[in-house]
Design an enzyme around this catalytic site. Structure first.
Site, PDB file in Angstrom:
ATOM      1  N   TRP A  79       0.815  -1.217   0.000  1.00 34.24           N
ATOM      2  CA  TRP A  79       0.000   0.000   0.000  1.00 34.24           C
ATOM      3  C   TRP A  79       0.853   1.274   0.000  1.00 34.24           C
ATOM      4  CZ3 TRP A  79       1.743   2.512   4.158  1.00 34.24           C
ATOM      5  CH2 TRP A  79       2.205   1.745   5.238  1.00 34.24           C
ATOM      6  N   LYS A 125      -2.219  -9.205  -6.962  1.00 35.46           N
ATOM      7  CA  LYS A 125      -3.054  -8.856  -5.802  1.00 35.46           C
ATOM      8  C   LYS A 125      -2.498  -7.564  -5.195  1.00 35.46           C
ATOM      9  CE  LYS A 125      -4.410  -9.606  -1.153  1.00 35.46           C
ATOM     10  NZ  LYS A 125      -4.291  -8.139  -0.985  1.00 35.46           N
ATOM     11  N   PRO A 126      -3.224  -6.444  -5.396  1.00 32.30           N
ATOM     12  CA  PRO A 126      -2.760  -5.202  -4.775  1.00 32.30           C
ATOM     13  C   PRO A 126      -3.180  -5.185  -3.308  1.00 32.30           C
ATOM     14  CG  PRO A 126      -4.762  -4.786  -6.045  1.00 32.30           C
ATOM     15  CD  PRO A 126      -4.454  -6.258  -6.192  1.00 32.30           C
ATOM     16  N   ALA A 127      -2.550  -4.338  -2.521  1.00 33.33           N
ATOM     17  CA  ALA A 127      -2.914  -4.228  -1.100  1.00 33.33           C
ATOM     18  C   ALA A 127      -4.380  -3.839  -0.969  1.00 33.33           C
ATOM     19  CB  ALA A 127      -2.038  -3.176  -0.440  1.00 33.33           C
ATOM     20  N   GLY A 163       6.831  -6.219   0.429  1.00 32.12           N
ATOM     21  CA  GLY A 163       6.107  -6.095   1.695  1.00 32.12           C
ATOM     22  C   GLY A 163       7.004  -6.456   2.854  1.00 32.12           C
ATOM     23  N   SER A 164       6.395  -6.925   3.921  1.00 28.47           N
ATOM     24  CA  SER A 164       7.168  -7.148   5.151  1.00 28.47           C
ATOM     25  C   SER A 164       7.998  -8.422   5.059  1.00 28.47           C
ATOM     26  CB  SER A 164       6.226  -7.238   6.346  1.00 28.47           C
ATOM     27  OG  SER A 164       5.556  -8.481   6.312  1.00 28.47           O
ATOM     28  N   GLU A 224      11.080  -8.161  -2.165  1.00 28.25           N
ATOM     29  CA  GLU A 224      11.565  -6.835  -1.779  1.00 28.25           C
ATOM     30  C   GLU A 224      10.942  -6.576  -0.415  1.00 28.25           C
ATOM     31  OE1 GLU A 224      11.796  -3.466  -0.817  1.00 28.25           O
ATOM     32  OE2 GLU A 224      10.624  -2.709  -2.514  1.00 28.25           O
ATOM     33  N   LEU A 225      11.743  -6.774   0.643  1.00 25.58           N
ATOM     34  CA  LEU A 225      11.186  -6.852   2.000  1.00 25.58           C
ATOM     35  C   LEU A 225      11.608  -5.656   2.857  1.00 25.58           C
ATOM     36  CD1 LEU A 225      11.790 -10.702   2.362  1.00 25.58           C
ATOM     37  CD2 LEU A 225       9.794  -9.531   1.447  1.00 25.58           C
ATOM     38  N   CYS A 253      10.338   1.374   2.465  1.00 27.94           N
ATOM     39  CA  CYS A 253      11.311   0.357   2.893  1.00 27.94           C
ATOM     40  C   CYS A 253      12.722   0.913   2.892  1.00 27.94           C
ATOM     41  CB  CYS A 253      11.262  -0.847   1.958  1.00 27.94           C
ATOM     42  SG  CYS A 253       9.629  -1.528   1.806  1.00 27.94           S
ATOM     43  N   GLU A 309      12.224  -1.890  11.977  1.00 24.77           N
ATOM     44  CA  GLU A 309      11.807  -0.902  10.976  1.00 24.77           C
ATOM     45  C   GLU A 309      10.688  -0.068  11.615  1.00 24.77           C
ATOM     46  OE1 GLU A 309      10.133  -2.740   7.455  1.00 24.77           O
ATOM     47  OE2 GLU A 309      11.039  -1.210   6.198  1.00 24.77           O
TER      48      GLU A 309
HETATM   49  C1  SIN Z   1       9.786   0.917  -1.139  1.00 22.46           C
HETATM   50  O1  SIN Z   1       9.807   1.546  -0.127  1.00 22.46           O
HETATM   51  O2  SIN Z   1       9.556  -0.294  -1.119  1.00 22.46           O
HETATM   52  C2  SIN Z   1      10.007   1.517  -2.487  1.00 22.46           C
HETATM   53  C3  SIN Z   1      10.693   2.797  -2.454  1.00 22.46           C
HETATM   54  C4  SIN Z   1      11.215   3.219  -3.800  1.00 22.46           C
HETATM   55  O3  SIN Z   1      11.072   2.508  -4.798  1.00 22.46           O
HETATM   56  O4  SIN Z   1      11.800   4.287  -3.854  1.00 22.46           O
END
Ligand code: SIN
Length: 483
Positions: free
Chosen positions: A155, A179-181, A233-234, A255-256, A289, A386
């Site tokens: 999201w 599947k989007p958030a 996501g997480s 991508e966590l 992230c 985080e």
């Molecule tokens: C992310 O926070 O997962 C993506 C951030 C970005 O692509 O700059």
């Protein structure tokens, strides 16, 4: 929400090129986190619709992969054009459902669209090799699309995290079930509407909207048809998906979570370091992230850094992202506010000093005050976890080695940043940091041309850049004898 093109507001799932209700007409509410207003009732789909979409994607892939790369990439390019034409509407939808200020949403639409453009070009450059062997035989290496891809997106970037996965997959001839958030499906559905207009054939890109993530994700990971799962996501959810993918030995891209340090050395340009650290920390109200989670500042510059940093944070204008002049929006849920507050309270109980902020915001129950903490240490949750909110703990260090040790003292390894003028140190520290990405005197590191991704428990695989195609391709060796 006042859209120029009201047909961009879609509320049904998207399967085989058709807008579809969920079985039994079930829906869930999508709300504006700044105001609590219900924006739309969206189809609440589950395992059955997911299974159907996967079967359709398998069928659609036969024709899609047989097209030339140019044909596929021309559609992506049209999709890019349509997204740029619809930029304002997409930005309004995003701010309404996600909360980030309109300026940031416009930036994200540019960023999201850039992946369509980039992969419409890069998708034509999937090359193989010829390997010389004995005089009478040759080895051919060709790259083929991996097959049906299941994508699960977050999201915090409701647009760009979709295109960063879907564009390379489609460019090389995969088909996708996304599947989007559940918090932000409207951006995804608008992207699908534009894809349809751009000429995507039915079934090539499908969207399952729904609240029951375990059921949808369970179907995606269990299906032998799906050959790859790509997730942002997480870390706990990523680990679960990887475990679930093991039974059918699927390729995964993850991508966590992150725990990014911004290391500021005594010799840094202080103004640049403060501006960079602020931009990285408070982008999307700290919900990224690659957010700088920990400010690591050398002792000689520490007090000056804190003073300048806090002075700038004081000038933030927190509020509804749809209102002119808002610089920082709400957090996504009240639970997120609670989680951030717990970490701050725990730090304060252990001796942290609140320089500014330190409590939920007065603008509504989704807000948290932009916060700066000092007198913090590495045993605190604000160091180890985080934060995913607008809280900047500023830690002090003495030597270069201390900074490296503190930066690497985490299971995460996504983004890291440093500010220094010393060229030798730039190389030493960049090479010593256990991170997938290092920003040197720069925190705005993201773009379509760079390989985005992490090491350790921050994930695997790279998105964007020429490397972003690799995870959607299989390498096949063909041995030709009798030459
Ligand atoms: C992310 O926070 O997962 C993506 C951030 C970005 O692509 O700059």
């Amino acid at each position: 929400m006042q859209l120029n093109d009201s047909t961009l507001l879609q509320t049904q799932g998207f399967i085989n090129g058709q807008w579809r209700d969920a079985a039994g007409g079930k829906t869930f509410d999508v709300t504006n986190p700044a105001t609590g207003e219900v924006l739309a009732k969206v189809a609440d789909m589950g395992a059955d619709e997911t299974r159907e979409a996967i079967a359709i994607a398998e069928k659609a892939q036969i024709e899609w992969r047989a097209r030339t790369a140019k044909e596929r990439c021309d559609i992506l390019e049209r999709w890019y054009d349509l997204m740029m034409e619809a930029k304002e509407d997409l930005a309004i939808l995003m701010t309404a459902e996600q909360g980030k200020p309109l300026a940031e949403s416009r930036g994200e639409v540019n960023y999201g669209a850039s992946f369509l453009k980039w992969f419409s070009e890069e998708g034509k450059r999937v090359y193989g090799d010829i390997i010389p062997q004995t005089p009478d035989r040759r080895g051919l290496v060709i790259k083929q699309p991996i097959g049906v891809v299941a994508a699960v997106t977050p999201w915090n970037f409701p647009n760009a995290m979709i295109t960063r996965k879907v564009a390379p997959g489609l460019a090389v001839g995969c088909t996708v079930v996304l599947k989007p958030a559940a918090e932000t499906p409207l951006s995804a559905l608008a992207i699908a509407e534009l894809g349809k207009r751009a000429g995507l054939p039915d079934g090539v890109f499908n969207i399952i909207t729904g609240l029951d993530a375990p059921a949808i994700g369970g179907e995606m990971t269990a299906s032998p048809i799906v050959r790859k799962v790509t997730f942002t996501g997480s870390t706990p959810v990523g680990k679960l998906l990887m475990k679930q993918c093991a039974d059918t030995v699927k390729r995964t891209s993850m991508e966590l979570g992150g725990n990014a340090p911004v290391i500021v050395f005594d010799d840094a340009d202080l103004d640049k370091a403060v501006d960079g650290a602020i931009a990285a920390k408070y982008r999307n109200s700290g919900q990224t992230c690659i957010c700088s989670n920990r400010m690591l500042v050398q002792a000689g510059i520490y007090d000056a850094f804190v003073e300048k940093f806090a002075e700038k944070v004081k000038n933030f204008n927190v509020g509804n992202g749809l209102q002119e002049g808002t610089t920082h929006g709400p957090l996504i849920t009240t639970k997120a506010v609670q989680g951030v507050d717990e970490k701050v309270k725990a730090a304060v109980a252990d001796g942290a000093k609140v320089v500014i902020g330190g409590k939920p915001g007065s603008q509504g129950d989704h807000f948290y005050e932009p916060t700066v903490l000092t007198n913090v240490n590495s045993s605190m949750r604000v160091f180890r976890e985080e934060i995913f909110g607008p809280v900047a703990p500023v830690f002090k260090f003495d030597t270069e080695q201390d900074a490296i040790d503190m930066a690497n003292d985490t299971e995460f390894g996504l983004a890291s940043y440093m500010y220094t003028q010393d060229m030798g140190r730039i190389f030493r520290v960049s090479e010593a940091l256990e991170y997938g990405m290092v920003g040197v005197n720069e925190t705005g590191i993201s773009s379509e041309v760079i390989p985005f991704g992490g090491v350790k428990e921050s994930g695997q695989g790279r998105e964007g850049s020429k490397y972003g195609l690799d995870d959607f391709l299989e390498t096949k060796y063909i041995c030709i004898g009798g030459i």
